[in-house]
Every structure is written in C-alpha cells, then in structure tokens.
Design an enzyme around this catalytic site. Structure first.
Site, PDB file in Angstrom:
ATOM      1  N   ASP A   1      -4.851   1.046   0.380  1.00 56.12           N
ATOM      2  CA  ASP A   1      -4.109  -0.153   0.007  1.00 56.12           C
ATOM      3  C   ASP A   1      -4.780  -0.927  -1.012  1.00 56.12           C
ATOM      4  O   ASP A   1      -5.921  -0.910  -1.305  1.00 56.12           O
ATOM      5  CB  ASP A   1      -4.035  -0.798   1.460  1.00 56.12           C
ATOM      6  CG  ASP A   1      -5.471  -0.593   2.271  1.00 56.12           C
ATOM      7  OD1 ASP A   1      -6.502  -0.036   1.337  1.00 56.12           O
ATOM      8  OD2 ASP A   1      -5.614  -0.965   3.671  1.00 56.12           O
TER       9      ASP A   1
ATOM     10  N   GLU B   1      -1.788  -6.178   4.541  1.00 56.65           N
ATOM     11  CA  GLU B   1      -2.307  -7.345   5.100  1.00 56.65           C
ATOM     12  C   GLU B   1      -0.926  -8.216   5.673  1.00 56.65           C
ATOM     13  O   GLU B   1      -1.039  -9.044   6.529  1.00 56.65           O
ATOM     14  CB  GLU B   1      -3.300  -8.158   4.461  1.00 56.65           C
ATOM     15  CG  GLU B   1      -4.482  -7.542   3.774  1.00 56.65           C
ATOM     16  CD  GLU B   1      -5.381  -7.284   5.236  1.00 56.65           C
ATOM     17  OE1 GLU B   1      -4.993  -7.739   6.413  1.00 56.65           O
ATOM     18  OE2 GLU B   1      -6.326  -6.599   4.852  1.00 56.65           O
TER      19      GLU B   1
END
Length: 375
Positions: A69, A128
């Site tokens: 990520d 997120e």
C-alpha cells in the site's frame, strides 16, 4: 544497488505522504525508479494513482502476487527526522513508505534475475481510506493478470527487528467507519424547554452504544465500538441544533458486524423518537476481515522457520482493519506482521520504524519468491 539504497528510497518516500487516491507524487516516484530497472521482463500498467508491475517468468505456470500500500495519513509528523514529511499535516505514520521500499527491493532483484513463474507487484492506493483494494481487485488489469496466490506484509512496532508474526485463519478484524448525524432544534440556553438539545442526545447515544458489545455480542466473539470524535454546538450559551458522532466498529466475525449494525440502527431510532430529532447513519469505509488461507500460510511459516535470520512468531488475531482482506477473499494467500521495533505505535505522530527491517524483509521475500516461483 548498494545495500542501504532501499533505506534511502524509504526516506525519499517518507517525505511525500499523500492521502488516498491523491498519491500523484508517489506514483511518479515509483514509475521513475522502475524505469531505471532492466525492462526486458517488466510490464507496467497504471491504475488511478496505483501501479501493477508484472515480471514475466521464463516458463510460467502460475503468477505470484505481492501487494504494497502507498498512501499516508492526515497526521502532523513529530519524529524530528531529517527526512520529515514535506507535506504539511500529512505523514507516513503506518509504515507504507517501508512497504513500498521493500516492494521495490524485491522487484529490483527479479528485474535483474530470471524466475520461472510470473510475479505481480501491486502498489495499491487508498488503504487508509476510502479503500483501494476492492476496486483494484475489480479492475480489468487485475482480471487479466490475476495472481494464483497473493501476500502482503505490515510493519509492527511491537515486534523486534528480525521477527515476523502471523497465524493461520483470521488475522485482522472486520472494520467499519461510523458517522451519526443528529438534527434537533437549537435555541437560547435560557429557554431549554423550547429546544431539542442535540448535545444531550449525542451523549445519551454514546452511552447506549457501549451496551451493544456488553449485551448483544457473544462473549466468545469480540467486538469494539469506538467513538473517537463528537461535534456539537457553536458557543456556550446556545443549545445545539446539530451534533455529529464519529467512530469505528471492529468485529472478529461478519455475523457480529451485522448484529452490531442492527443494534446501532435500533438505538439511533430510539434516540430519534425520544429526542424528537432527525438522524442519519453513514458507515463510510468498510473492510473485510483478513483471513490467512491455511495451506499457503502454513507453507510460508515452515519456509520462514528454515531461514537463519528470521524469527517466526505465531501471533493472535488483532482488531486492526486492512482492505487487503478483500484480495484474500477472492485469492488464496496471507498477510504477516514485520517487526520494526518502535517505541510509538501505528498512526502515531512519532512512529519511527527501525529501517533494519527493510533488508530483512527484502531478503526473506526474495528467497520465498525464488522458492515458490521456480518449482
């Protein structure tokens, strides 16, 4: 590259944290670096602000996937690093800069060394929030290059450098954001009888929400409802017309998530009737549990235990949320914790993961890919 080159890369990435689906500089940095590698076996495709990078094998029978990520968090950094965030109010406070540096390290090796099977590197935006894994999974590129199995790692400040931690089965919880808006009737503090006070209603609601885990969830299951933010009112002598509650829900089972939401909705409806107000619930960003597939996880743990420079810890499940769970829902694979030994935890303004973990992870993953990709 020099041994510490990926530490330097991590530091450069640390300077430019960006929020989900805004990772323009990050994507450009990744592309610029990848363009310096030998291109004979590489195929690169962009997806929104993320990347797919395929290393073509010499005689492939399967594709191995690795996901990193790439987004940061809306946190003002307090590390006093010389390479501190250059983006005010933003920080790589969850270690995604480490994840990217590790991914680039492994990619570099396989751009320079042949492997029989294909390897797919996925640099995913918006972990997120609002969530990049699910739409990336549904993309035409992923459908074309779908890996046969996939894995990812996440830095863990609580574990020492040189260790990894994982388990078969459930690793991370089901998670959901929670936003509740209340609208009543404001007015002068001297005339409360002519108003419907939303600060009082919000306080009552917060108290009632805490009964759900205690009385509506199986004690042998686990759930957490956290209210992290309350907003209401304007000044001290005006009764609030509006209030807003923001929080999260975390459960170890999908069934408990459904039950918790049913109870939240019932309680909110009761507050609406009792306080003669309007309410609205928004669950925002929701992530599926991270469930490590038994066979591939067991095989990786056995492989890792054979490595002399890695300590394998069998951990318990955590109430952490991770949208990598969507990928594991459709593709066999696993996720593991990477020990980075920091005094401060994830999402903290002073998080300082130990950079020695970068080379350890690159070495472990490279060896594992060679093991899996040359069978």
């Amino acid at each position: 590259m020099a041994e510490n080159e990926f530490v330097k890369i991590r530091r450069e990435l640390h300077k430019i944290p960006e929020l989900g689906f805004q990772e323009v500089k990050t994507q450009r940095f990744l592309l610029d670096y990848i363009n310096t590698l030998p291109q004979e076996r590489l195929e690169v495709k962009t997806w929104k602000t993320g990347l797919f990078v395929k290393v073509h094998g010499t005689n492939p029978t399967k594709t191995i996937g690795y996901r990193a990520d790439i987004d940061g968090l809306p946190i003002t950094e307090e590390t006093n690093y010389s390479f501190q965030s250059q983006h005010e109010g933003l920080m790589h406070a969850c270690g995604h800069d480490m994840h990217m540096a590790i991914g680039l390290g492994v990619l570099t090796y396989f751009a320079q060394h042949e492997i029989k099977d294909n390897v797919l590197f996925i640099f995913q935006p918006a972990e997120e929030g609002p969530g990049g894994a699910q739409p990336m999974l549904q993309s035409d590129i992923m459908k074309e290059w779908l890996p046969d199995f996939i894995f990812a790692l996440h830095v863990a400040p609580e574990y020492p450098v040189g260790s990894i931690a994982l388990k078969e089965g459930l690793l991370f919880a089901n998670t959901s954001e929670l936003f509740i808006d209340l609208k009543g009737k404001g007015g002068h503090a001297a005339y409360p009888h002519t108003t419907n006070d939303m600060v009082v209603a919000a306080c009552q609601l917060v108290s009632q929400l805490q009964t759900i885990v205690a009385r509506n969830v199986d004690p042998l299951d686990s759930a957490v409802i956290t209210v992290g933010k309350i907003q209401g009112g304007t000044v001290q002598n005006i009764i609030a017309e509006r209030a807003r509650i923001e929080g999260t829900i975390r459960t170890l089972s999908p069934e408990s998530m459904t039950r918790v939401k049913e109870r939240i909705e019932a309680i909110v409806k009761g507050v609406e009737v009792g306080y003669q107000c309007e309410t609205a619930i928004d669950y925002g960003c929701m992530y599926h549990q991270v469930y490590n597939h038994h066979e591939v996880t067991r095989e990786f743990m056995e492989f890792a235990k054979e490595q002399t420079d890695v300590d394998v810890i069998e951990c318990k499940e955590a109430m952490t949320g991770e949208d990598f769970g969507y990928m594991l829902k459709d593709i066999p694979g696993f996720m593991f914790w990477l020990g980075v030994q920091s005094e401060y935890g994830l999402h903290h303004a002073k998080l300082q993961p130990h950079e020695g973990a970068i080379d350890i992870a690159i070495s472990l993953i490279t060896k594992y890919f060679e093991h899996k990709g040359n069978q």
